[in-house]
Write an enzyme that holds these catalytic residues in place. Structure first.
Site, mmCIF file in Angstrom:
data_model
loop_
_atom_site.group_PDB
_atom_site.id
_atom_site.type_symbol
_atom_site.label_atom_id
_atom_site.label_comp_id
_atom_site.label_asym_id
_atom_site.label_seq_id
_atom_site.Cartn_x
_atom_site.Cartn_y
_atom_site.Cartn_z
ATOM 1 C CG ASP A 287 2.824 -0.963 2.096
ATOM 2 O OD1 ASP A 287 2.088 -0.173 2.396
ATOM 3 O OD2 ASP A 287 2.996 -0.894 0.622
ATOM 4 C CB CYS A 288 -0.589 -0.957 5.842
ATOM 5 S SG CYS A 288 -0.344 0.914 6.227
#
Length: 770
Positions: A287-288
């Site tokens: 995830d970012c």
């Protein structure tokens, strides 16, 4: 057709000639580039594995590191352009990620209902069909140079707590339904061209991720304490189905820690489970900025180089964010990581790009190279968005019944509420730019004269200033429709709810308008999560309640079609609607699924919660009546055991529950034939839900959904539906050690009001040795 839609279609038509006059440059292996086109990695006839190995062998360490992040760098000397991995397609091509832009020949894309609404259809065929349309539009936009081919969708986390702001993105609170949705949608996105991919989907966020920001605890710091039992029984199920049945090309690890270890740094989760046990054929992405988060916010490692090394060693292949490109080379220099481990990561990402055809030269020569602006926002695509909304709408109450409304008797309708004339609210989050909108006000206006009053300035509804005008409208009209509920200001990513009641003074407005209304009063709710509307359920002046979720670009048309009976509602709630007091003393941070009598913990979801509900999971009524009869079903099923396993008899049949790994599970299933009769006067599509109640025991859920089917039944007729129940998958339970077992004895199947008992009996083949 609305004028706005005509305009968009005209723009699309004009864009076709503009688009087709320009050929998209290939990502790599340009046939006009004499320096690269003859490299082995450009030879389409060679096996992909050989091509990837050749490419990796030609790159320097610096070039390899540049490919470890979402904004992957170009390698000009090898003819490779930069590539943005991050695109989103949760329920239509979205511009949330930087990989996709709208404008020019692509002003918008079909915006389907939010996932929670589409899931309420319980129609796996529909889910796959939506995936196919979304991938058509994604490929068209890629060909136009405004989108990528790697989409970080769907979200397959469990809707564990009703307050979760991102619950709207997920299909369900039931892990098997979520897994079925995941596999169906992914198949639609990725296509069926063998090893080749139409687009690459991604199941996220692995794992135990279902808290964003609640009571001072956020997803960047949360450590989810999850038992082995709940991990196997609940949290792993949809991801396992997505990988093994959907053959997804990617899995995304989450921000949170699970039992003290960041998911993106946990080799047991990534390398052992996702790639080892489930055999992921693809890449694992963070995830970012997850890697940066566990270094800088969770302080999991002392140095950034250690964080980078831990991620890659754990099995992470791609970092959404700049962290790996900043620190991986130094991690190699410090001896924390070797180049071979980076090669393994690139093997997974580059293989996916090869399967997408990104190293095959001229895009127009590919199977999907002819897709362009003419294939986005087509009438057929928009009709599917409307049909998805119709199928997902749930009729919660119809006392009287006031619904469906009549164009003869209800020629004027008062439309009241802050969601009565909204557009972007209807598409929820992770949405793009819709082709066009039909609001509830516009939709109802096609059936009757409308008298519109907003009632509240917005869903926060802090003032009663507009109440009098709303009540006056209700006094004048033949019927009143209140369109209330939530929006992204109340529930969203990074925003969990604190309570389950309607915001502000919405309840007061609804009650006052209902009391003043001259005709029947219908409450329509837009929301992703459940709402405690007990007051409306118990108010005799409110004859009907409809939940529309976030119904997408055509939401207003679908709502009006249901209200006026053009569509007979057949949706079922994909989550339990709890009363407000359920969450009063229940922290979102407690991940346990099962109840605990000792501390008063109520348990979560319909599988384990025994308390009062506003509406149960699977609730949804129709304008007609369906009766079930079991035409045929076995009363006993033999479960053959593999007698050659080296396991003790006691371990195998402990507590009269057989280890799934000790049973011969292949083809171990049985069929049930159910007759569904429509005894009413209106044709309808029925959602058949089949539950199993296992033999009594502390491991087992109260009941478990084992199958669901859609069937259209004309008024006064009967249809036979075949259900197949796989014993190991759907009749097994998980013990406290996380071991999946099949309880022997009587399993009770529940189909509507009908029950049928199936006894499972062990059949030992051969001798089990200790």
């Amino acid at each position: 057709m609305p004028a706005s839609l005509v305009f968009i279609l005209l723009v699309l038509f004009l864009g076709v000639s503009q688009q087709t006059s320009e050929a998209l440059d290939p990502f790599a292996c340009d046939p006009e580039d004499g320096t690269s086109r003859n490299f082995p990695f450009c030879q389409v006839k060679l096996p992909i594995q050989s091509r990837v190995s050749d490419l990796i062998g030609r790159m320097t360490l610096q070039e390899k590191v540049g490919l470890l992040v979402n904004d992957a760098a170009a390698v000009p000397r090898l003819g490779i352009k930069g590539y943005e991995w991050w695109s989103e397609a949760l329920h239509g091509v979205s511009n949330v990620g930087p990989g996709t832009q709208f404008g020019g020949a692509f002003p918008g894309a079909t915006s389907f209902p939010q996932v929670i609404t589409t899931a309420a259809s319980f129609n796996a065929t529909l889910w796959e069909a939506i995936g196919r349309v979304v991938s058509d539009e994604a490929r068209a936009m890629f060909n136009g140079g405004v989108a990528g081919l790697t989409y970080w969708s769907p979200n397959v986390n469990i809707f564990r707590d009703p307050r979760w702001g991102r619950g709207q993105e997920t299909p369900c609170e039931d892990p098997v339904v979520v897994g079925k949705y995941a596999a169906s949608y992914v198949r639609g996105l990725q296509g069926n061209d063998g090893d080749r991919l139409k687009v690459a989907a991604c199941c996220k966020h692995f794992t135990a991720y279902d808290l964003d920001n609640w009571n001072g605890v956020d997803r960047f710091h949360f450590n989810a304490q999850v038992s082995k039992q709940d991990m196997e029984d609940t949290f792993d199920v949809p991801f396992r189905m997505c990988v093994k049945e959907g053959k997804v090309a990617s899995v995304m690890c989450s921000y949170n820690q699970v039992n003290g270890i960041p998911t993106c740094a946990d080799p047991k989760l990534l390398k052992k489970t996702v790639r080892g046990q489930w055999k992921l054929d693809g890449y694992i992405v963070s995830d970012c900025d997850s890697v940066g988060v566990y270094y800088s916010q969770q302080h999991y490692t002392t140095t950034p180089e250690e964080a980078a090394a831990d991620a890659i060693k754990a099995g992470l292949d791609l970092d959404c964010g700049p962290f790996l490109v900043q620190h991986t080379e130094d991690a190699v220099k410090k001896g924390l990581l070797n180049e071979a481990e980076i090669n393994n990561a690139l093997l997974n990402t580059l293989t996916v790009q090869m399967r997408l055809g990104m190293f095959d030269g001229e895009p127009s020569s590919k199977p999907y190279g002819n897709l362009g602006p003419k294939d986005v926002c087509t009438p057929a695509h928009q009709e599917l968005a409307l049909e998805a909304a119709r199928q997902g709408i749930v009729l919660l109450k119809n006392h009287g019944p006031p619904l469906p409304l009549s164009t003869r008797h209800h020629q004027s309708v008062a439309i009241i509420g802050p969601n009565s004339n909204v557009t972007v609210t209807m598409i929820g989050n992770y949405a793009g730019v819709a082709c066009g909108y039909t609001t509830p006000l516009q939709g109802i206006g096609r059936y009757a004269k409308t008298i519109y009053q907003q009632g509240c300035a917005d869903v926060a509804c802090v003032s009663d200033q507009q109440f009098d005008a709303a009540m006056d409208a209700a006094r004048q009209a033949d019927a009143t429709v209140l369109v209330m509920g939530l929006d992204q200001s109340i529930e969203a990513e990074s925003r969990d709810r604190t309570e389950l009641l309607l915001p502000g003074r919405q309840q007061e407005l609804i009650s006052k308008v209902a009391a003043a209304s001259r005709g029947p009063t219908i409450l329509v709710l837009m929301s992703g999560g459940p709402i405690d509307v007990s007051f409306a359920e118990n108010d005799p002046k409110i004859g009907g309640i409809v939940w529309a979720g976030y119904p997408g670009q055509a939401g207003g048309a679908a709502i009006s079609d249901v209200l006026f009976g053009t569509t007979n509602p057949g949706g079922k709630l994909p989550m339990t609607w709890y009363p407000q007091d359920y969450v009063t003393n229940l922290p979102m941070t407690n991940m346990a699924m099962r109840p605990s009598k000792s501390n008063g913990y109520p348990g979560r979801t319909y599988r384990f919660y025994k308390g009062k509900v506003v509406y149960p999971f699977g609730h949804g009524i129709s304008y007609t009546n369906f009766v079930h009869t079991i035409a045929s079903a076995p009363t006993m099923v033999s479960v053959p055991l593999d007698g050659h396993r080296q396991a003790s008899r006691n371990a195998t049949i402990s507590g009269k529950a057989i280890r799934v790994t000790h049973a011969r599970c292949n083809r171990l299933s049985f069929g049930v034939q159910v007759d569904v009769k429509n005894t009413g006067s209106m044709d309808g599509t029925h959602t058949l839900l089949v539950y199993s109640k296992p033999p009594a025991g502390h491991w087992a859920p109260l009941k478990q959904l084992v199958a669901f089917e859609k069937v259209h039944v004309a008024a006064g007729t009967q249809q036979r539906v075949g259900i197949n129940v796989h014993v190991c998958k759907f009749l097994s339970v998980v013990d406290r050690s996380g071991i999946r077992r099949i309880p022997m004895g009587a399993h009770s199947l529940h189909i509507g009001d009908v029950k049928h008992s199936v006894s499972l009996q062990a059949s030992i083949l051969g001798v089990i040795k200790s």
